[in-house]
Motif scaffolding. Structure first.
Motif, PDB file in Angstrom:
ATOM      1  N   GLY A  10      -0.467 -51.246 -25.999  1.00 31.45           N
ATOM      2  CA  GLY A  10      -1.409 -51.625 -24.951  1.00 31.45           C
ATOM      3  C   GLY A  10      -2.777 -51.888 -25.521  1.00 31.45           C
ATOM      4  N   LEU A  11      -3.757 -51.898 -24.638  1.00 29.08           N
ATOM      5  CA  LEU A  11      -5.146 -52.138 -25.005  1.00 29.08           C
ATOM      6  C   LEU A  11      -5.880 -50.806 -25.099  1.00 29.08           C
ATOM      7  CD1 LEU A  11      -7.550 -54.113 -25.407  1.00 29.08           C
ATOM      8  CD2 LEU A  11      -7.818 -54.092 -22.906  1.00 29.08           C
ATOM      9  N   VAL A  12      -6.580 -50.595 -26.185  1.00 32.58           N
ATOM     10  CA  VAL A  12      -7.315 -49.351 -26.394  1.00 32.58           C
ATOM     11  C   VAL A  12      -8.649 -49.673 -27.048  1.00 32.58           C
ATOM     12  CG1 VAL A  12      -6.173 -48.936 -28.612  1.00 32.58           C
ATOM     13  CG2 VAL A  12      -7.178 -47.017 -27.364  1.00 32.58           C
ATOM     14  N   GLN A  13      -9.660 -48.890 -26.719  1.00 33.94           N
ATOM     15  CA  GLN A  13     -10.962 -49.092 -27.334  1.00 33.94           C
ATOM     16  C   GLN A  13     -10.993 -48.505 -28.739  1.00 33.94           C
ATOM     17  OE1 GLN A  13     -13.940 -47.461 -24.652  1.00 33.94           O
ATOM     18  NE2 GLN A  13     -14.245 -49.485 -23.715  1.00 33.94           N
ATOM     19  N   ALA A  14     -11.822 -49.080 -29.576  1.00 35.40           N
ATOM     20  CA  ALA A  14     -11.997 -48.550 -30.924  1.00 35.40           C
ATOM     21  C   ALA A  14     -12.394 -47.075 -30.846  1.00 35.40           C
ATOM     22  CB  ALA A  14     -13.058 -49.350 -31.665  1.00 35.40           C
ATOM     23  N   GLY A  15     -11.775 -46.280 -31.715  1.00 34.36           N
ATOM     24  CA  GLY A  15     -12.013 -44.844 -31.706  1.00 34.36           C
ATOM     25  C   GLY A  15     -11.056 -44.077 -30.819  1.00 34.36           C
ATOM     26  N   GLY A  16     -10.282 -44.784 -30.032  1.00 31.17           N
ATOM     27  CA  GLY A  16      -9.346 -44.144 -29.124  1.00 31.17           C
ATOM     28  C   GLY A  16      -8.013 -43.817 -29.777  1.00 31.17           C
ATOM     29  N   SER A  17      -7.077 -43.389 -28.934  1.00 27.75           N
ATOM     30  CA  SER A  17      -5.759 -42.970 -29.409  1.00 27.75           C
ATOM     31  C   SER A  17      -4.659 -43.641 -28.610  1.00 27.75           C
ATOM     32  CB  SER A  17      -5.614 -41.453 -29.291  1.00 27.75           C
ATOM     33  OG  SER A  17      -6.558 -40.780 -30.077  1.00 27.75           O
ATOM     34  N   LEU A  18      -3.499 -43.718 -29.251  1.00 29.29           N
ATOM     35  CA  LEU A  18      -2.327 -44.331 -28.626  1.00 29.29           C
ATOM     36  C   LEU A  18      -1.102 -43.740 -29.295  1.00 29.29           C
ATOM     37  CD1 LEU A  18      -2.304 -46.611 -26.465  1.00 29.29           C
ATOM     38  CD2 LEU A  18      -1.842 -48.225 -28.318  1.00 29.29           C
ATOM     39  N   ARG A  19      -0.035 -43.545 -28.538  1.00 36.24           N
ATOM     40  CA  ARG A  19       1.207 -43.085 -29.133  1.00 36.24           C
ATOM     41  C   ARG A  19       2.319 -44.077 -28.861  1.00 36.24           C
ATOM     42  NH1 ARG A  19       4.933 -37.658 -28.269  1.00 36.24           N
ATOM     43  NH2 ARG A  19       5.554 -38.783 -26.365  1.00 36.24           N
ATOM     44  N   LEU A  20       2.914 -44.565 -29.925  1.00 33.82           N
ATOM     45  CA  LEU A  20       4.051 -45.455 -29.822  1.00 33.82           C
ATOM     46  C   LEU A  20       5.340 -44.645 -29.914  1.00 33.82           C
ATOM     47  CD1 LEU A  20       2.905 -48.375 -32.156  1.00 33.82           C
ATOM     48  CD2 LEU A  20       2.360 -47.973 -29.745  1.00 33.82           C
ATOM     49  N   SER A  21       6.340 -45.078 -29.169  1.00 35.50           N
ATOM     50  CA  SER A  21       7.656 -44.450 -29.218  1.00 35.50           C
ATOM     51  C   SER A  21       8.698 -45.482 -29.593  1.00 35.50           C
ATOM     52  CB  SER A  21       8.016 -43.841 -27.862  1.00 35.50           C
ATOM     53  OG  SER A  21       7.100 -42.831 -27.491  1.00 35.50           O
ATOM     54  N   CYS A  22       9.749 -45.024 -30.227  1.00 37.16           N
ATOM     55  CA  CYS A  22      10.863 -45.891 -30.606  1.00 37.16           C
ATOM     56  C   CYS A  22      12.157 -45.188 -30.232  1.00 37.16           C
ATOM     57  CB  CYS A  22      10.817 -46.196 -32.094  1.00 37.16           C
ATOM     58  SG  CYS A  22      12.227 -47.163 -32.680  1.00 37.16           S
ATOM     59  N   VAL A  48       3.563 -49.582 -42.378  1.00 30.44           N
ATOM     60  CA  VAL A  48       2.569 -48.663 -41.838  1.00 30.44           C
ATOM     61  C   VAL A  48       2.920 -47.221 -42.186  1.00 30.44           C
ATOM     62  CG1 VAL A  48       1.465 -47.779 -39.753  1.00 30.44           C
ATOM     63  CG2 VAL A  48       2.012 -50.214 -39.938  1.00 30.44           C
ATOM     64  N   ALA A  49       4.130 -46.806 -41.827  1.00 31.62           N
ATOM     65  CA  ALA A  49       4.522 -45.409 -42.034  1.00 31.62           C
ATOM     66  C   ALA A  49       6.035 -45.304 -42.010  1.00 31.62           C
ATOM     67  CB  ALA A  49       3.910 -44.509 -40.969  1.00 31.62           C
ATOM     68  N   ALA A  50       6.556 -44.243 -42.637  1.00 29.37           N
ATOM     69  CA  ALA A  50       7.988 -43.990 -42.621  1.00 29.37           C
ATOM     70  C   ALA A  50       8.240 -42.489 -42.643  1.00 29.37           C
ATOM     71  CB  ALA A  50       8.679 -44.663 -43.804  1.00 29.37           C
ATOM     72  N   GLY A  66      -4.540 -40.201 -42.558  1.00 32.01           N
ATOM     73  CA  GLY A  66      -5.540 -39.378 -41.888  1.00 32.01           C
ATOM     74  C   GLY A  66      -5.811 -39.789 -40.453  1.00 32.01           C
ATOM     75  N   ARG A  67      -5.298 -40.945 -40.037  1.00 31.82           N
ATOM     76  CA  ARG A  67      -5.508 -41.415 -38.659  1.00 31.82           C
ATOM     77  C   ARG A  67      -4.189 -41.506 -37.876  1.00 31.82           C
ATOM     78  NH1 ARG A  67      -7.301 -46.358 -37.620  1.00 31.82           N
ATOM     79  NH2 ARG A  67      -6.429 -47.313 -39.515  1.00 31.82           N
ATOM     80  N   PHE A  68      -3.123 -41.911 -38.547  1.00 36.30           N
ATOM     81  CA  PHE A  68      -1.819 -42.075 -37.899  1.00 36.30           C
ATOM     82  C   PHE A  68      -0.880 -40.973 -38.363  1.00 36.30           C
ATOM     83  CE2 PHE A  68      -1.919 -47.020 -37.298  1.00 36.30           C
ATOM     84  CZ  PHE A  68      -3.159 -46.905 -36.683  1.00 36.30           C
ATOM     85  N   THR A  69       0.023 -40.580 -37.486  1.00 38.82           N
ATOM     86  CA  THR A  69       1.042 -39.604 -37.825  1.00 38.82           C
ATOM     87  C   THR A  69       2.397 -40.083 -37.322  1.00 38.82           C
ATOM     88  OG1 THR A  69      -0.533 -37.777 -37.653  1.00 38.82           O
ATOM     89  CG2 THR A  69       1.801 -37.207 -37.590  1.00 38.82           C
ATOM     90  N   ILE A  70       3.353 -40.147 -38.226  1.00 38.60           N
ATOM     91  CA  ILE A  70       4.711 -40.487 -37.838  1.00 38.60           C
ATOM     92  C   ILE A  70       5.502 -39.198 -37.655  1.00 38.60           C
ATOM     93  CG2 ILE A  70       5.531 -40.710 -40.228  1.00 38.60           C
ATOM     94  CD1 ILE A  70       7.347 -43.009 -39.231  1.00 38.60           C
ATOM     95  N   SER A  71       6.367 -39.198 -36.656  1.00 36.29           N
ATOM     96  CA  SER A  71       7.203 -38.030 -36.406  1.00 36.29           C
ATOM     97  C   SER A  71       8.508 -38.487 -35.768  1.00 36.29           C
ATOM     98  CB  SER A  71       6.483 -37.024 -35.497  1.00 36.29           C
ATOM     99  OG  SER A  71       6.210 -37.591 -34.232  1.00 36.29           O
ATOM    100  N   ARG A  72       9.427 -37.558 -35.614  1.00 36.55           N
ATOM    101  CA  ARG A  72      10.697 -37.884 -34.976  1.00 36.55           C
ATOM    102  C   ARG A  72      11.233 -36.653 -34.274  1.00 36.55           C
ATOM    103  NH1 ARG A  72      14.435 -40.139 -39.280  1.00 36.55           N
ATOM    104  NH2 ARG A  72      16.031 -39.994 -37.639  1.00 36.55           N
ATOM    105  N   ALA A  79      11.639 -41.830 -32.419  1.00 33.17           N
ATOM    106  CA  ALA A  79      10.590 -41.735 -33.431  1.00 33.17           C
ATOM    107  C   ALA A  79       9.259 -42.083 -32.770  1.00 33.17           C
ATOM    108  CB  ALA A  79      10.874 -42.686 -34.585  1.00 33.17           C
ATOM    109  N   TYR A  80       8.189 -41.552 -33.353  1.00 36.64           N
ATOM    110  CA  TYR A  80       6.858 -41.743 -32.773  1.00 36.64           C
ATOM    111  C   TYR A  80       5.863 -42.167 -33.835  1.00 36.64           C
ATOM    112  CZ  TYR A  80       9.007 -38.751 -29.210  1.00 36.64           C
ATOM    113  OH  TYR A  80       9.852 -38.218 -28.276  1.00 36.64           O
ATOM    114  N   LEU A  81       4.830 -42.852 -33.373  1.00 37.10           N
ATOM    115  CA  LEU A  81       3.674 -43.121 -34.216  1.00 37.10           C
ATOM    116  C   LEU A  81       2.439 -42.768 -33.396  1.00 37.10           C
ATOM    117  CD1 LEU A  81       2.747 -44.221 -36.990  1.00 37.10           C
ATOM    118  CD2 LEU A  81       2.325 -46.412 -35.832  1.00 37.10           C
ATOM    119  N   GLN A  82       1.822 -41.652 -33.736  1.00 37.58           N
ATOM    120  CA  GLN A  82       0.588 -41.233 -33.074  1.00 37.58           C
ATOM    121  C   GLN A  82      -0.581 -41.865 -33.809  1.00 37.58           C
ATOM    122  OE1 GLN A  82       0.058 -38.995 -30.226  1.00 37.58           O
ATOM    123  NE2 GLN A  82      -1.875 -40.104 -30.465  1.00 37.58           N
ATOM    124  N   MET A  83      -1.389 -42.598 -33.056  1.00 36.71           N
ATOM    125  CA  MET A  83      -2.505 -43.327 -33.641  1.00 36.71           C
ATOM    126  C   MET A  83      -3.807 -42.750 -33.110  1.00 36.71           C
ATOM    127  SD  MET A  83      -0.746 -47.035 -32.842  1.00 36.71           S
ATOM    128  CE  MET A  83      -2.029 -48.010 -33.580  1.00 36.71           C
TER     129      MET A  83
END
Length: 124
Positions: A10-22, A48-50, A66-72, A79-83
């Motif tokens: 989606g749309l997020v402002q700089a400095g914000g957070s977003l979590r992607l799911s797979c 990006v990450a694995a 230091g900004r993104f975290t991948i998890s499952r 699987a997730y990508l926390q931004m």
């Protein structure tokens, strides 16, 4: 047949957070390492990450460390990508992918299955 479905973009402002799911289906999820890649406008797709099948090992490209975290969550086949602290240069279509390989997870050609992608747009 393995299927991957990304969500959470989606749309997020700089400095914000977003979590992607797979969401993963079709084969035993815990048999696959998972990766996130992205394609920015006018650029080639990049790693990006694995994360390993067990979740014990993770890998990141330098620009997101230091900004993104991948998890499952193997119980949820997801699987997730926390931004966090997102930047305009993080704007891209983000793809999740599944791999039977243990090593070299930064390499696109080691991934067997891909999702359709989810758009992330970071406004300045």
């Amino acid at each position: 047949q393995v299927q991957l479905q990304e969500s959470g973009g989606g749309l997020v402002q700089a400095g914000g957070s977003l979590r992607l799911s797979c969401a993963f289906s079709g084969r035993p999820f815990s048999s696959y390492a998972m990766g996130w890649f992205r394609r920015a406008p006018g650029k080639e797709r990049e790693f990006v990450a694995a994360i390993s099948w067990s979740g014990s090992s993770t890998y990141y490209t330098d620009s997101v460390k230091g900004r993104f975290t991948i998890s499952r969550d193997n119980a949820k086949n997801t699987a997730y990508l926390q931004m966090h602290s997102v930047k305009p240069e993080d704007t891209a279509v983000y793809y999740c992918a599944a791999s039977i390989y243990i090593d070299y997870l930064r390499l696109e050609y080691h991934y067997d299955y891909w999702g359709q992608g989810t758009q992330v747009t970071v406004s300045s």
